[in-house]
Design a protein around this motif. Structure first.
Motif, PDB file in Angstrom:
ATOM      1  N   LEU A   1       1.036  -1.352  -0.267  1.00  0.00           N
ATOM      2  CA  LEU A   1      -0.072  -0.310  -0.307  1.00  0.00           C
ATOM      3  C   LEU A   1       0.819   1.089  -0.193  1.00  0.00           C
ATOM      4  O   LEU A   1       0.200   2.262   0.551  1.00  0.00           O
ATOM      5  CB  LEU A   1      -0.817   0.068   1.500  1.00  0.00           C
ATOM      6  N   SER A   2       2.245   1.314  -0.322  1.00  0.00           N
ATOM      7  CA  SER A   2       2.682   2.318  -0.654  1.00  0.00           C
ATOM      8  C   SER A   2       2.592   3.490  -1.122  1.00  0.00           C
ATOM      9  O   SER A   2       1.736   3.585  -2.665  1.00  0.00           O
ATOM     10  CB  SER A   2       4.206   1.844  -0.709  1.00  0.00           C
ATOM     11  N   GLY A   3       2.985   4.263  -0.937  1.00  0.00           N
ATOM     12  CA  GLY A   3       1.506   5.404  -1.632  1.00  0.00           C
ATOM     13  C   GLY A   3       0.368   5.853  -1.611  1.00  0.00           C
ATOM     14  O   GLY A   3      -0.335   7.368  -1.731  1.00  0.00           O
ATOM     15  N   LYS A   4      -0.624   5.259  -1.092  1.00  0.00           N
ATOM     16  CA  LYS A   4      -1.996   4.800  -0.424  1.00  0.00           C
ATOM     17  C   LYS A   4      -1.597   6.058   1.674  1.00  0.00           C
ATOM     18  O   LYS A   4      -1.590   6.141   1.499  1.00  0.00           O
ATOM     19  CB  LYS A   4      -2.453   3.674   0.047  1.00  0.00           C
ATOM     20  N   VAL A   5      -2.961   6.558   0.689  1.00  0.00           N
ATOM     21  CA  VAL A   5      -3.533   7.327   1.917  1.00  0.00           C
ATOM     22  C   VAL A   5      -4.442   7.063   2.530  1.00  0.00           C
ATOM     23  O   VAL A   5      -5.755   6.867   2.181  1.00  0.00           O
ATOM     24  CB  VAL A   5      -3.287   9.224   1.863  1.00  0.00           C
ATOM     25  N   ALA A   6      -4.579   6.985   3.998  1.00  0.00           N
ATOM     26  CA  ALA A   6      -5.869   6.245   4.771  1.00  0.00           C
ATOM     27  C   ALA A   6      -6.272   7.487   5.908  1.00  0.00           C
ATOM     28  O   ALA A   6      -5.097   7.634   6.383  1.00  0.00           O
ATOM     29  CB  ALA A   6      -5.026   4.860   5.003  1.00  0.00           C
ATOM     30  N   LEU A   7      -7.110   7.693   6.552  1.00  0.00           N
ATOM     31  CA  LEU A   7      -7.865   7.970   7.272  1.00  0.00           C
ATOM     32  C   LEU A   7      -8.347   6.539   8.324  1.00  0.00           C
ATOM     33  O   LEU A   7      -9.655   6.097   7.759  1.00  0.00           O
ATOM     34  CB  LEU A   7      -8.234   8.796   7.396  1.00  0.00           C
ATOM     35  N   VAL A   8      -8.644   6.607   9.171  1.00  0.00           N
ATOM     36  CA  VAL A   8      -9.109   5.699  10.120  1.00  0.00           C
ATOM     37  C   VAL A   8      -9.501   6.386  11.429  1.00  0.00           C
ATOM     38  O   VAL A   8      -8.527   7.126  12.380  1.00  0.00           O
ATOM     39  CB  VAL A   8      -8.240   4.771  11.016  1.00  0.00           C
ATOM     40  N   ALA A   9     -10.589   7.132  11.266  1.00  0.00           N
ATOM     41  CA  ALA A   9     -11.341   7.536  12.283  1.00  0.00           C
ATOM     42  C   ALA A   9     -12.356   6.653  13.728  1.00  0.00           C
ATOM     43  O   ALA A   9     -12.751   5.401  13.487  1.00  0.00           O
ATOM     44  CB  ALA A   9     -12.476   7.884  11.922  1.00  0.00           C
ATOM     45  N   GLY A  10     -10.993   6.695  14.980  1.00  0.00           N
ATOM     46  CA  GLY A  10     -11.273   5.882  15.909  1.00  0.00           C
ATOM     47  C   GLY A  10     -10.769   4.580  15.661  1.00  0.00           C
ATOM     48  O   GLY A  10     -10.591   4.061  16.133  1.00  0.00           O
ATOM     49  N   ALA A  11      -8.672   5.402  15.720  1.00  0.00           N
ATOM     50  CA  ALA A  11      -7.846   4.946  16.284  1.00  0.00           C
ATOM     51  C   ALA A  11      -7.007   4.421  17.062  1.00  0.00           C
ATOM     52  O   ALA A  11      -6.034   4.191  17.210  1.00  0.00           O
ATOM     53  CB  ALA A  11      -6.847   4.976  15.073  1.00  0.00           C
ATOM     54  N   THR A  12      -7.385   5.287  18.483  1.00  0.00           N
ATOM     55  CA  THR A  12      -7.227   5.012  19.587  1.00  0.00           C
ATOM     56  C   THR A  12      -6.941   3.806  20.292  1.00  0.00           C
ATOM     57  O   THR A  12      -5.189   3.394  20.903  1.00  0.00           O
ATOM     58  CB  THR A  12      -8.249   5.884  20.753  1.00  0.00           C
ATOM     59  N   ARG A  13      -7.461   2.572  20.039  1.00  0.00           N
ATOM     60  CA  ARG A  13      -7.785   1.288  20.672  1.00  0.00           C
ATOM     61  C   ARG A  13      -8.192   0.564  20.164  1.00  0.00           C
ATOM     62  O   ARG A  13      -8.520   1.022  19.262  1.00  0.00           O
ATOM     63  CB  ARG A  13      -7.248   1.103  21.611  1.00  0.00           C
ATOM     64  N   GLY A  14      -7.641  -0.219  20.399  1.00  0.00           N
ATOM     65  CA  GLY A  14      -8.560  -1.697  19.644  1.00  0.00           C
ATOM     66  C   GLY A  14      -8.925  -1.859  17.611  1.00  0.00           C
ATOM     67  O   GLY A  14      -7.650  -1.793  18.023  1.00  0.00           O
ATOM     68  N   ALA A  15      -9.554  -1.938  17.396  1.00  0.00           N
ATOM     69  CA  ALA A  15      -9.702  -2.516  16.102  1.00  0.00           C
ATOM     70  C   ALA A  15      -9.494  -1.465  15.329  1.00  0.00           C
ATOM     71  O   ALA A  15      -8.256  -1.808  14.773  1.00  0.00           O
ATOM     72  CB  ALA A  15     -11.685  -3.146  15.711  1.00  0.00           C
ATOM     73  N   GLY A  16      -9.701  -0.297  15.628  1.00  0.00           N
ATOM     74  CA  GLY A  16      -9.053   1.227  15.090  1.00  0.00           C
ATOM     75  C   GLY A  16      -7.499   1.391  15.191  1.00  0.00           C
ATOM     76  O   GLY A  16      -6.841   1.513  13.840  1.00  0.00           O
ATOM     77  N   ARG A  17      -6.839   0.821  15.855  1.00  0.00           N
ATOM     78  CA  ARG A  17      -5.873   1.033  16.224  1.00  0.00           C
ATOM     79  C   ARG A  17      -5.076  -0.722  15.297  1.00  0.00           C
ATOM     80  O   ARG A  17      -4.043  -0.419  14.730  1.00  0.00           O
ATOM     81  CB  ARG A  17      -5.100   0.349  17.812  1.00  0.00           C
ATOM     82  N   ALA A  18      -5.315  -1.529  16.210  1.00  0.00           N
ATOM     83  CA  ALA A  18      -5.050  -2.066  14.556  1.00  0.00           C
ATOM     84  C   ALA A  18      -5.220  -2.258  13.311  1.00  0.00           C
ATOM     85  O   ALA A  18      -4.744  -2.733  12.715  1.00  0.00           O
ATOM     86  CB  ALA A  18      -5.681  -3.856  15.275  1.00  0.00           C
ATOM     87  N   ILE A  19      -6.112  -1.460  13.097  1.00  0.00           N
ATOM     88  CA  ILE A  19      -6.018  -1.333  11.194  1.00  0.00           C
ATOM     89  C   ILE A  19      -5.185  -0.268  10.940  1.00  0.00           C
ATOM     90  O   ILE A  19      -4.402  -0.828  10.216  1.00  0.00           O
ATOM     91  CB  ILE A  19      -7.748  -1.420  11.007  1.00  0.00           C
ATOM     92  N   ALA A  20      -5.014   0.527  11.677  1.00  0.00           N
ATOM     93  CA  ALA A  20      -3.619   1.916  11.201  1.00  0.00           C
ATOM     94  C   ALA A  20      -2.671   1.643  11.214  1.00  0.00           C
ATOM     95  O   ALA A  20      -1.573   0.923  10.106  1.00  0.00           O
ATOM     96  CB  ALA A  20      -4.103   2.430  12.419  1.00  0.00           C
ATOM     97  N   VAL A  21      -2.028   0.186  12.480  1.00  0.00           N
ATOM     98  CA  VAL A  21      -1.044  -0.554  12.192  1.00  0.00           C
ATOM     99  C   VAL A  21      -1.264  -1.495  10.503  1.00  0.00           C
ATOM    100  O   VAL A  21       0.134  -1.210  10.629  1.00  0.00           O
ATOM    101  CB  VAL A  21      -0.997  -1.499  13.468  1.00  0.00           C
ATOM    102  N   GLN A  22      -1.260  -2.489  10.433  1.00  0.00           N
ATOM    103  CA  GLN A  22      -2.033  -3.125   9.440  1.00  0.00           C
ATOM    104  C   GLN A  22      -1.536  -2.275   7.934  1.00  0.00           C
ATOM    105  O   GLN A  22      -0.620  -3.083   7.480  1.00  0.00           O
ATOM    106  CB  GLN A  22      -2.678  -4.117   9.911  1.00  0.00           C
ATOM    107  N   LEU A  23      -2.026  -0.595   8.540  1.00  0.00           N
ATOM    108  CA  LEU A  23      -2.252  -0.839   7.180  1.00  0.00           C
ATOM    109  C   LEU A  23      -1.239  -0.003   7.117  1.00  0.00           C
ATOM    110  O   LEU A  23      -0.323   0.260   5.999  1.00  0.00           O
ATOM    111  CB  LEU A  23      -3.167   0.703   6.960  1.00  0.00           C
ATOM    112  N   GLY A  24       0.101   0.369   7.610  1.00  0.00           N
ATOM    113  CA  GLY A  24       0.902   0.575   7.772  1.00  0.00           C
ATOM    114  C   GLY A  24       2.172  -0.289   7.851  1.00  0.00           C
ATOM    115  O   GLY A  24       3.179   0.509   6.913  1.00  0.00           O
ATOM    116  N   ALA A  25       1.280  -1.489   7.783  1.00  0.00           N
ATOM    117  CA  ALA A  25       2.657  -2.519   7.688  1.00  0.00           C
ATOM    118  C   ALA A  25       3.095  -2.998   6.517  1.00  0.00           C
ATOM    119  O   ALA A  25       3.645  -3.415   5.324  1.00  0.00           O
ATOM    120  CB  ALA A  25       2.319  -3.353   9.004  1.00  0.00           C
TER     121      ALA A  25
END
Length: 311
Positions: A12-36
């Protein structure tokens, strides 16, 4: 715990994502996996290192952004209350100025764990808490879509993921915990369906996604276990054997974001377990939990807890 790398992770290099509600739980994990997978990920929430929300928990959006960057992406924390239109407008304007677009929007704002009352009819449920629950779980998603989707429709291929609890097939015939909880989670399912129609002319896709029984930070604390020791809770809660780590649904989001043919899911309601079978990713322990099928075929039929064949 032995952790398995996600060999199916997309680029997903070059992709821009917004994870609204990313403090913890699913939101945090989604953000991290998009980053990975290499994405630039804006993460929002109300708890920062300077100020906590009413949850009064230690997780912060800055910590989430750091985890995204450590995973290989670029994490950017933006404190945002998604019930406040001016704050969401400012968020969209910042992303526009810095990136010029959004490729992936994950609407994960929730914040209702401490507001709903299990199995209480509407006339016994605290009304103020119920109405707040509906604002947190529904209005936040609408406000975010209103301001952010103009950035997503600028070019074809944009993806919106509406995070909920339960698929439309499961929720459609079952009472989900309480009047207010049921309304919120089913409203989010409908949001994805409606957005699918509104985004299609612009080459965009909207999907409703549900994790299974997720081992969030709050769930682990409630059961008195950790991610490494979660099986210790099976004596008290046997069907917890089907549970999944938050990373599992994070990998589901990354898989959708990396699918060149993601439009085939437009308007659909899917689960982490379903997408694992489709895309080949696993949970952190190498398994593929299929929670919603397990709940129907094992728990609801009164069978003893046994996840064999379901993970």
């Amino acid at each position: 715990m032995t952790l398995n790398p996600d060999t199916s992770a997309p680029d997903l290099s070059g992709k821009v994502a917004l994870v609204a509600g990313a403090t913890r739980g699913a939101g945090r994990a989604i953000a991290v996996q998009l980053g990975a997978a290499g994405a630039t990920v804006y993460v929002t929430g109300r708890t920062t290192r300077e100020r906590r929300s009413e949850y009064n928990r230690a997780e912060t959006i800055e910590d989430t952004a750091d985890l995204v960057t450590a995973a290989g992406g670029t994490g950017i924390a933006v404190p945002t209350d998604h019930l406040e239109p001016d704050q969401v407008r400012a968020l969209a304007e910042r992303i526009d100025a810095e990136q010029g677009r959004v490729d992936v929007l994950v609407n994960d704002v929730w914040g209702g764990e401490r507001l709903f009352e299990f199995d209480k009819p509407v006339w016994e449920h605290d009304l103020d808490n119920g109405l707040r629950l509906m604002r947190l779980g529904v209005a936040t998603h609408a406000i975010t879509s209103h301001f952010v989707l103009p950035l997503l429709v600028r070019r074809p291929g944009g993806l919106v993921i509406e995070m909920t609890d339960g698929t439309s097939a499961y929720n459609g015939t079952r009472y989900r915990n309480s009047y207010f909880y049921d309304l919120v989670k089913n409203s989010v399912l409908r949001m994805a369906f409606v957005l699918a129609h509104e985004l299609k002319p612009h080459g965009g896709t909207a999907v409703a996604l549900s994790p299974g029984w997720m081992r969030s930070e709050m769930m682990l604390d409630t059961l008195g276990v950790t991610e490494d020791t979660w099986r210790d809770a099976l004596t008290e809660v046997p069907h917890f054997c089907i549970s999944e780590s938050p990373a599992y649904v994070g990998r589901a989001v990354a898989a959708l974001a990396g699918d060149a043919d993601v439009a085939r899911w437009n308007g659909e309601s899917v689960s982490s377990g379903q997408l694992a079978q489709e895309y080949g990713f696993t949970d952190l322990d190498g398994s593929r939990p299929d929670c919603w099928r397990y709940l129907v075929e094992v728990e609801e039929t009164g069978k003893p807890a046994d996840a064999s064949g379901y993970r």
